[in-house]
Every structure is written in C-alpha cells, then in structure tokens.
Design an enzyme around this catalytic site. Structure first.
Site, PDB file in Angstrom:
ATOM      1  N   GLY A 137      30.814  42.483  31.985  1.00 17.94           N
ATOM      2  CA  GLY A 137      30.475  42.073  33.344  1.00 17.94           C
ATOM      3  C   GLY A 137      30.454  43.260  34.295  1.00 17.94           C
ATOM      4  N   ARG A 148      27.449  33.923  32.595  1.00 17.87           N
ATOM      5  CA  ARG A 148      28.245  34.343  33.757  1.00 17.87           C
ATOM      6  C   ARG A 148      27.372  34.498  35.010  1.00 17.87           C
ATOM      7  NH1 ARG A 148      32.395  38.898  32.000  1.00 17.87           N
ATOM      8  NH2 ARG A 148      33.265  38.329  34.024  1.00 17.87           N
ATOM      9  N   GLN A 208      33.617  43.859  41.324  1.00 14.16           N
ATOM     10  CA  GLN A 208      32.277  44.069  40.759  1.00 14.16           C
ATOM     11  C   GLN A 208      31.219  43.842  41.835  1.00 14.16           C
ATOM     12  OE1 GLN A 208      32.098  41.625  37.234  1.00 14.16           O
ATOM     13  NE2 GLN A 208      33.620  42.862  36.173  1.00 14.16           N
ATOM     14  N   ASP A 236      43.140  39.739  35.619  1.00 13.17           N
ATOM     15  CA  ASP A 236      42.962  39.861  34.169  1.00 13.17           C
ATOM     16  C   ASP A 236      44.255  39.631  33.393  1.00 13.17           C
ATOM     17  OD1 ASP A 236      40.291  40.380  34.560  1.00 13.17           O
ATOM     18  OD2 ASP A 236      40.515  42.559  34.475  1.00 13.17           O
ATOM     19  N   ARG A 238      39.001  30.963  31.170  1.00 10.85           N
ATOM     20  CA  ARG A 238      40.344  31.335  30.708  1.00 10.85           C
ATOM     21  C   ARG A 238      41.400  30.287  31.030  1.00 10.85           C
ATOM     22  NH1 ARG A 238      40.087  37.908  31.883  1.00 10.85           N
ATOM     23  NH2 ARG A 238      38.929  38.365  29.957  1.00 10.85           N
ATOM     24  N   ARG A 273      40.989  39.170  25.994  1.00  5.74           N
ATOM     25  CA  ARG A 273      42.323  38.933  26.580  1.00  5.74           C
ATOM     26  C   ARG A 273      42.962  37.642  26.072  1.00  5.74           C
ATOM     27  NH1 ARG A 273      42.354  43.408  29.696  1.00  5.74           N
ATOM     28  NH2 ARG A 273      40.526  43.774  31.000  1.00  5.74           N
TER      29      ARG A 273
HETATM   30  C1  S3P Z   1      36.497  44.619  37.217  1.00  8.58           C
HETATM   31  C2  S3P Z   1      36.706  43.659  38.171  1.00  8.58           C
HETATM   32  C3  S3P Z   1      37.257  42.328  37.886  1.00  8.58           C
HETATM   33  C4  S3P Z   1      37.939  42.280  36.519  1.00  8.58           C
HETATM   34  C5  S3P Z   1      37.125  42.938  35.445  1.00  8.58           C
HETATM   35  C6  S3P Z   1      36.863  44.398  35.816  1.00  8.58           C
HETATM   36  C7  S3P Z   1      35.930  45.911  37.630  1.00  8.58           C
HETATM   37  O1  S3P Z   1      36.213  41.388  37.883  1.00  8.58           O
HETATM   38  O2  S3P Z   1      38.221  40.938  36.158  1.00  8.58           O
HETATM   39  O3  S3P Z   1      37.798  42.891  34.208  1.00  8.58           O
HETATM   40  O4  S3P Z   1      36.005  46.879  36.842  1.00  8.58           O
HETATM   41  O5  S3P Z   1      35.408  46.003  38.749  1.00  8.58           O
HETATM   42  P1  S3P Z   1      35.693  40.723  39.256  1.00  8.58           P
HETATM   43  O6  S3P Z   1      35.197  41.776  40.140  1.00  8.58           O
HETATM   44  O7  S3P Z   1      34.592  39.789  38.847  1.00  8.58           O
HETATM   45  O8  S3P Z   1      36.885  39.994  39.798  1.00  8.58           O
END
Ligand code: S3P
Length: 427
Positions: free
Chosen positions: A92, A120, A167, A314, A345, A387
């Site tokens: 993601g 997703r 993200q 996470d 999850r 995880r």
């Molecule tokens: C991440 C942000 C998180 C996290 C993912 C890594 C990142 O997701 O759950 O494992 O590296 O920016 P979200 O931004 O969707 O919360």
C-alpha cells in the site's frame, strides 16, 4: 507453514530488520535526488523490493544487496516513462506514495498489485491528486487498481484528509513538490511523519504545525549521500509483546526506531504494566533510535482509542494477543482503518484468536478482549497478511500444544528471518 509450541520463557538480545516505512522512503527520495545515495539497514522484504522494482522501471540505477542499497539517479526530471506496468505487489505504501510522485511527471504509467491491493481503497489518494490536476483512472471511478496515471503540471491545494493516514499525507506532499504554489494537508490526528523528516534531510523545507503540514512546490531534493535505516518498531512489537507476557521473559532489541509518531506500542505496554526501558537514545538521519529492554511483568487490560491509534495502527494485531494474557478487559476503538489493511485485521484477529480459546469480539471500530482465558494451539491462517501471521505465531508461544500458521510466506513482506529470530529467543 509455520509451527510453534508453547515456550517456557524467552530471553536474549536481537535486532529486527529495517523500518518498512523508512526503507520505502529512502529508495523513493534517493530516486528523486540527483546523484548517488547509499542506504544501509534497508528492509529487504517483498514490499520494499516492489518499490525498488518500480523505480528501476523508471530508469533509476539501483543495486540492492541484502540490507545495503545504492541508488544512482539523474533526479526527478530524469525519471522515464515506464515501458511496463509498475507492480507494487502487496504494498500500500508503494502504490499510494508513487501515485503522488507520478502525478507530477509528464508521462503515462499504470500501477497494479496483488489480490489484496486490488481490494484496498485508492480514492483517498486519487481524489486529492485529481484536484491538483493529475489525470487518474481506475476501476470503479478510480477507487481500485489498476490505476492509470497521466501526470503533468499540478496546482497546490489545501486538503483536509478525513483519515489520519501517512500514505495519503505523503502522496499529497510528494505531488506538492511538483505543484505551483504551496500544498497543505490537514489530518484529524498526526500520522507517522517519516516523509516530513526525510524530506528535511534531503534539504526540502517542510512546515509542520498542529493539525497539518505544508510544502512549497518547485523544491529540489539534495541527497544526504548516506541513509541509515533504524530497526522497525512494528517488527520489534511482536517480540516486545512476547517478552512482556511470558513469565520470566527478558529481551533486548537493539537499534529500534522510536519516532514519537510510531511509539504507541511502548505507551500501551507501559500502561498495561510492562517493564520497559529505552537505552542509548540517539538520532539517525533525523529519526530517533534506541535499544529497548523489556521484562515480563503482570499485565492488565486497558482502553485504547483516539489520537494514539495512528501511532500503533500496525501493532493492533499483536496488541490483541497481548490483551488475551492480561487481567481484565481491553477495549480497542477508533480503529476502523484496520478493515482496509492487507486484510480486514479486525475480522482476522477475532476469528483466529477464537480458534485458540480467546474471548474476543469484533466491534464496529475495533475489538474487545477479555484477558485470562486459557489458550490452546490451533491451525490458523494468515489471510495473506504478514502481521496476522506473526501475531498468531506469538499467540502460539503462549498457548498449550502446537499452533500451525498456514500462509506464513506473507511474513516475507516485512520481516524476512522472523522464524529464525523467534527460534533464537525461545527457551
Ligand atoms: C505507512 C502508513 C500506514 C501503515 C503502513 C505504512 C507508511 O498506513 O499502516 O503499514 O509507510 O506511510 P496508512 O497511511 O494507510 O495508515
């Protein structure tokens, strides 16, 4: 499949692989800067290798050897239109951050991923990137992959994100780097700030303030030549939990990133009554690092919700396991984001922990766990989620008999060598 049995105790001193979020950003930002960057402590897991493969397809020269990576790039303006689709695998972070970068580049590209990525939500990045001027198409109006991006000149925006997601924030900031004017992202709670910190170490001015962050367009990244990635607290979390809940447990985990936007797990462990110390605190490329020392002590159930959730998002699968071993009730709320991770999850943890005898129920935005139920080994599945697989392995070492985890190959996404590290500390 992975087999584990009840541990009598655990002890030792270990390290965990590099931080996944920081490893992705190290490769991405080095690819956007002109010159050569040497990254050490890189996480050679499947997700970060997907990021490397995407940038190679855009003409960046990247050599990876274990946890060492050398990136040589002509800079952002020299990235080339990829001849092939960019495959993000299960990641993601790769798809969402790259979408921000591609939105500001004058070419066409297509992003695909695995079965989980196909389910997703992508509108959370597609909507703001379209507002900035990018042309993005995808299934169901741009909600799902494959995404097709035609980037170009962008306009800075002010964007109020409804989710606290690093993200989303990072995708918009990276597009903002190529936009006219200033781009500002507001988020309901502070999410991990690795993008802000690493952009600063690449000489980019980023303004963080209460509730949001701004970036001025047109700034160039100047590579810091060397990046040292700290150990991933999200990987350390499995072993922190194991040592905290197994009588006699005692463990040192060295060189772990303790960025305050990621340390919700430390706060939770302490509030539950764990004995945890931070030693040798120092800073690597703007990221705080420490050695963590944890020892068993009796745990109690707590309530977890609100602003802490993005700081431990996470870690919730392993926190659910921890809660089964605590006295009393643990309530996890405000965590609906768990439903759109690599798998749902909430459902996955409730279903797998129930197989072992745990008293756990799903709620709309989290779960409720009654600690103290006797647990028995069971045959569990990972749902293709790294995880979930690791959380169930740790559940297995506090349960009577043998636990089998099917689909443990997912662990390679973030923690190659997990089973060896586990064997090393089991007594
Ligand atoms: C991440 C942000 C998180 C996290 C993912 C890594 C990142 O997701 O759950 O494992 O590296 O920016 P979200 O931004 O969707 O919360």
């Amino acid at each position: 499949m992975l087999k584990v049995t009840k541990a009598s105790t655990i002890s030792g001193s270990i390290t965990v692989p590099g931080d996944k979020s920081i490893s992705h950003r190290a490769v991405m930002f080095s690819s956007l800067a002109e010159g050569k960057t040497v990254i050490s402590g890189f996480l050679p897991g499947a997700d970060c290798l997907s990021t490397i493969s995407c940038f190679k397809k855009m003409g960046v020269n990247i050599e990876q050897n274990g946890d060492q990576v050398v990136v040589e790039s002509g800079g952002l303006d020299q990235l080339e239109e990829p001849h092939e689709v960019l495959d993000v695998g299960n990641s993601g972070t790769t798809i969402r951050l790259i979408s921000g970068i591609l939105s500001g580049l004058p070419f066409h590209s297509t992003l695909v991923g695995d079965e989980s990525i196909a389910k997703r939500p992508m509108k959370r990045v597609v909507t703001p990137l379209r507002q900035m001027g990018a042309k993005i198409d995808g299934r169901q109006g741009g909600e799902y992959t494959p995404l097709s991006i035609r980037g170009g000149q962008l306009q800075g925006i002010e964007y109020h994100s409804s989710v606290a997601s690093a993200q989303v924030k990072s995708a918009i900031l990276l597009a903002g780097l190529r936009a006219e004017g200033t781009t500002t992202v507001y988020e309901p709670h502070l999410s991990r700030d690795h993008t802000e910190r690493m952009l600063s170490s690449f000489g980019v001015e980023v303004q963080s303030f209460l509730g949001g962050v701004s970036i001025r367009g047109g700034q160039l990244l100047v590579q810091p030549k060397q990046i040292q990635v700290p150990g991933d607290i999200s990987s350390a979390a499995f072993f922190l939990a194991a040592a905290a809940m197994i009588p006699g447990g005692s463990l040192t985990i060295k060189n772990v990133g303790i960025n305050p936007t990621r340390t919700g797990m430390i706060d939770v462990l302490r509030e539950m009554g764990a004995d945890l110390e931070l030693k040798q605190e120092r800073v690597w490329n703007g990221e705080p690092v420490a050695d963590l020392v944890v020892r068993y002590s009796a745990l109690k159930g707590i309530e977890i919700g609100g602003a802490i959730i993005p700081r431990l998002i996470d870690e919730i699968p392993i926190i659910a396991v921890l809660a089964t071993q605590a006295e009393g009730r643990t309530i996890i709320k405000d965590a609906e984001e768990l439903k759109v991770k690599e798998t749902n999850r909430i459902d996955a943890m409730v279903s797998e922990l129930r197989k072992m005898g745990a008293k756990i129920e799903a709620t709309e935005d989290g779960m409720i766990i009654e600690g103290g139920a006797k647990m028995y080994g069971a045959e569990c599945i990972s749902y293709g989620d790294h995880r979930i697989a690791m959380a169930m392995a740790i559940a297995g070492i506090v349960s009577e008999g043998e636990t089998i985890i099917q689909g443990d190959d997912a662990i390679y996404v973030s923690f190659p060598g997990f089973d060896d590290t586990l064997k090393q500390i089991l007594k």
